[in-house]
Scaffold this motif. Structure first.
Motif: not given
Length: 321
Positions: A182-196
């Motif tokens: 999730s940290e790496v995805l955040h760096e490229i502007g993508v937010e991920i959670s357990r729900d999605n």
């Protein structure tokens, strides 16, 4: 190979056939009167460039032998093994390796993972007996040409899978796997959670590098605790590149896959490509006119080199003259 598109109730009239059935109509399969019929249940089937969830694909053959699991180790004469594995079973993946280490490259392997996205089920069958956690091998006398493509593109980001357990990634770069991902995805502007998680992760799989050819893709399916569960095994200390989805490149890869063998008899295309491409999957499926096959949970292919269990990939085969 005589290919047919049938209703579920018509399967009982078959003789000497391999059957691919969608999970939506699996309960309607009538196999009591069928003779020498084997196959599996999949999330969907492919026939002549279109996908179906309410019809059964049947491949009628003059000559073939069906083996369940390790029974195939006594096989001597096949040139191709049509290989249908329980896509949710890690034990079946280990069995594939055992068969490969015994038979090696003297046969071609071609197939995919059976099952349902709705949960575990008895997805394999031979002459009316349904079972799971195994592999069905169909020994064919023709040698198939095989091509494999996926079209996923590597990003500049990568991980080391510092702790794994089969299909479970526990740590990436010595950090809890979900947090690192999730940290790496955040760096490229993508937010991920357990729900999605699945909705986002389907566009950002992992790629395991090969000496030749495209990376072997690992599909992150879900999160349990901080662990990421993939649709295939990940070795300890595997180098994983973060891949990015591009609909154009995926559809083009399917076209290149068909062009590589010239003409296609059988196709196995990952169901997660359908979920990612959505309405654009019709453009990918159009490449498979004249062929039949299944939408799979993992794909199997090997003509030379090592037998791999793929994710998010297209595998096609054509019976050589």
């Amino acid at each position: 190979m005589d290919r047919k598109l049938l209703r579920a109730e018509d399967v009982q009239e078959l003789e000497n056939a391999i059957v691919f059935a969608p999970d939506a109509i699996a309960g309607k399969l009538c196999l009591s009167e069928a003779k020498n019929v084997a196959g599996a249940v999949f999330p969907g089937v492919i026939y002549d460039g279109k996908t179906y969830e309410d019809r059964v694909v049947a491949i009628e053959l003059d000559e073939f032998i069906v083996y369940r699991g390790k029974e195939v180790l006594k096989e001597k004469d096949a040139k191709t093994l049509l290989t249908i594995v329980d896509g949710w079973s890690e034990e079946a993946e280990k069995l594939l390796e055992e068969v490969y280490f015994k038979l090696g490259n003297r046969v071609v392997y071609l197939g995919g993972g059976a099952g349902s996205l709705k949960g575990r089920m008895d997805c394999l069958f031979i002459n009316g007996e349904f079972f799971r956690d195994d592999v069905v091998f169909v020994a064919l006398p023709e040698r198939f040409d095989v091509a494999v493509r996926h079209g996923w593109q590597p990003t500049e980001h990568a991980f080391v899978a510092t702790r794994t357990d089969g299909r479970r990634i526990i740590e990436l770069d010595w950090k809890p796997a979900f947090g690192a991902y999730s940290e790496v995805l955040h760096e490229i502007g993508v937010e991920i959670s357990r729900d999605n998680f699945f909705d986002v992760a389907k566009a950002y799989p992992f790629g395991m590098a090969k000496v030749k050819g495209e990376d072997v893709v690992r599909d992150p399916l879900m999160v349990e605790g901080n662990d990421i569960i993939c649709a295939g095994r990940v070795a300890n200390n595997a180098y994983l590149r973060l891949m990015r989805g591009d609909k154009r490149s995926l559809v083009e890869a399917a076209k290149e896959c068909v062009e590589a063998v010239g003409k296609t008899d059988v196709v196995f295309d990952c169901i997660s490509r359908v979920l990612y491409l959505e309405e654009d999957f019709a453009r990918e499926a159009a490449n498979f006119r004249g062929a039949c096959g299944a939408l799979t949970i993992g794909e199997v292919a090997c003509k030379r080199g090592f037998l791999d269990f793929y994710n998010k990939t297209v595998v096609v085969g054509y019976a050589e003259e």
